[in-house]
Design a protein around this motif. Structure first.
Motif, PDB file in Angstrom:
ATOM      1  N   SER A   1       1.381  -1.043  -0.051  1.00 16.96           N
ATOM      2  CA  SER A   1       0.099   0.119  -0.030  1.00 16.96           C
ATOM      3  C   SER A   1       1.391   1.289   0.751  1.00 16.96           C
ATOM      4  O   SER A   1       0.275   1.590  -1.012  1.00 16.96           O
ATOM      5  CB  SER A   1      -1.229  -0.159   1.456  1.00 16.96           C
TER       6      SER A   1
ATOM      7  N   LEU B   1       3.132   1.567  -3.541  1.00 15.20           N
ATOM      8  CA  LEU B   1       2.306   1.796  -4.578  1.00 15.20           C
ATOM      9  C   LEU B   1       1.419   2.705  -4.122  1.00 15.20           C
ATOM     10  O   LEU B   1       0.620   3.392  -5.339  1.00 15.20           O
ATOM     11  CB  LEU B   1       1.365   0.673  -4.969  1.00 15.20           C
TER      12      LEU B   1
ATOM     13  N   LYS C   1      -1.919   3.013  -2.981  1.00 14.39           N
ATOM     14  CA  LYS C   1      -2.993   2.969  -2.775  1.00 14.39           C
ATOM     15  C   LYS C   1      -3.463   2.073  -1.331  1.00 14.39           C
ATOM     16  O   LYS C   1      -2.464   1.872  -0.989  1.00 14.39           O
ATOM     17  CB  LYS C   1      -2.758   1.372  -3.778  1.00 14.39           C
ATOM     18  N   SER C   2      -4.727   2.782  -0.989  1.00 17.90           N
ATOM     19  CA  SER C   2      -5.945   2.247  -0.352  1.00 17.90           C
ATOM     20  C   SER C   2      -5.233   0.930  -0.062  1.00 17.90           C
ATOM     21  O   SER C   2      -5.248   0.029  -0.927  1.00 17.90           O
ATOM     22  CB  SER C   2      -6.910   3.044   0.066  1.00 17.90           C
TER      23      SER C   2
ATOM     24  N   SER D   1      -5.960  -0.756 -11.381  1.00 19.68           N
ATOM     25  CA  SER D   1      -4.551  -0.441 -10.249  1.00 19.68           C
ATOM     26  C   SER D   1      -5.377  -0.334  -8.515  1.00 19.68           C
ATOM     27  O   SER D   1      -4.221  -0.275  -7.981  1.00 19.68           O
ATOM     28  CB  SER D   1      -4.591   0.748 -10.578  1.00 19.68           C
ATOM     29  N   ASP D   2      -6.070  -0.484  -8.311  1.00 20.66           N
ATOM     30  CA  ASP D   2      -6.634  -0.602  -6.803  1.00 20.66           C
ATOM     31  C   ASP D   2      -6.228  -2.305  -6.276  1.00 20.66           C
ATOM     32  O   ASP D   2      -6.048  -2.709  -7.119  1.00 20.66           O
ATOM     33  CB  ASP D   2      -7.878  -0.461  -6.128  1.00 20.66           C
ATOM     34  N   ILE D   3      -6.273  -1.962  -4.970  1.00 20.35           N
ATOM     35  CA  ILE D   3      -5.750  -3.790  -3.570  1.00 20.35           C
ATOM     36  C   ILE D   3      -7.110  -3.619  -3.634  1.00 20.35           C
ATOM     37  O   ILE D   3      -8.100  -3.318  -3.522  1.00 20.35           O
ATOM     38  CB  ILE D   3      -4.525  -2.921  -3.221  1.00 20.35           C
TER      39      ILE D   3
ATOM     40  N   ALA E   1      -3.148  -6.683  -6.783  1.00 20.74           N
ATOM     41  CA  ALA E   1      -3.344  -5.428  -7.810  1.00 20.74           C
ATOM     42  C   ALA E   1      -3.930  -4.915  -9.114  1.00 20.74           C
ATOM     43  O   ALA E   1      -3.543  -6.044  -9.353  1.00 20.74           O
ATOM     44  CB  ALA E   1      -2.144  -3.823  -8.140  1.00 20.74           C
TER      45      ALA E   1
ATOM     46  N   ARG F   1     -16.746   5.513  -2.027  1.00 24.12           N
ATOM     47  CA  ARG F   1     -15.793   4.145  -1.259  1.00 24.12           C
ATOM     48  C   ARG F   1     -16.522   4.505   0.505  1.00 24.12           C
ATOM     49  O   ARG F   1     -16.367   5.728   0.238  1.00 24.12           O
ATOM     50  CB  ARG F   1     -14.840   5.204  -1.587  1.00 24.12           C
TER      51      ARG F   1
END
Length: 228
Positions: A29, A32, A34-35, A45-47, A65, A220
């Motif tokens: 996280s 990268l 990313k949340s 591209s999100d985890i 990812a 989100r």
């Protein structure tokens, strides 16, 4: 395909909490950028939480990812056509050795509005503005989507990346779009991810009974929805 996913925290709270506590997920996280919320709407591209075999061959949950990267495009390759997955160099090795499952509450697709009585011509139909549909497995709170994964070098670490397998649309989804994800029954997950499993046999058992509705615009989900 639109192919963004939705994860409702109330249905997958245990999984999300487990991943957030993993040191590997925390490092991933940070590097990268990313949340680790992983609930709400998820995009390339999100985890996301992904099911794959651990070193003992048992089903386990991992952070991955979304989207393979390729020099030919700056965008993550989040979809892979099942018809060519066993032949194209980008996917072939993963097809035979690294298969995974992405659990989600539903997925989104852009399609044309549906009417009970529709006398419009095909041209008129195609000129209609598309709307967003939420699609999920009939009779289930979780939709198990088949995918492939591999490891890529990013930010000085080996990052697991997944891509969603797609097939020709079947059942009611054909009224919305010509493609759909490969969706598995819960009982077939382990057979799909096993390295010695017969992937072609599982494909024949893929689910096509879907339900859908016009999508509600969500944001989100905040961290506080999950108690650590």
């Amino acid at each position: 395909m639109c192919m963004s996913l939705r994860i409702e925290p109330k249905e997958m709270a245990e999984v999300l909490i487990k991943i957030r506590k993993m040191s590997f997920a925390q490092e991933m996280s940070i590097k990268l950028g990313k949340s680790l919320i992983m609930s709400g709407d998820l995009y390339p591209s999100d985890i996301a939480p992904v099911l794959a075999p651990n070193k003992y061959g048992k089903k386990a949950i991992f952070p991955m990812a979304c989207g393979f990267t390729h020099q030919a495009t700056p965008k993550p390759l989040a979809n892979c056509r099942i018809e060519t997955a066993d032949r194209k160099p980008l996917w072939r090795d993963s097809w035979y050795r690294r298969r995974c499952v992405i659990p989600s509450s539903w997925y989104y697709e852009l399609g044309y509005p549906l009417y009970d009585e529709d006398s419009r011509s095909m041209i008129e139909h195609r000129n209609t503005k598309k709307i967003k549909f939420a699609i999920q497995t009939e009779g289930s709170d979780i939709t198990y989507i088949a995918g492939l994964y591999r490891y890529e070098e990013h930010c000085d670490m080996q990052v697991p990346m997944f891509s969603i397998l797609t097939r020709e649309a079947a059942g009611t989804v054909r009224d919305i779009h010509d493609r759909m994800p490969l969706i598995l029954d819960k009982e077939n997950i382990l057979d799909w991810i096993r390295t010695d499993g017969d992937s072609s046999d599982i494909v024949e058992k893929a689910l096509t009974n879907m339900v859908f509705e016009k999508a509600v615009e969500y944001h989100r989900s905040p961290n506080e929805l999950i108690t650590m």
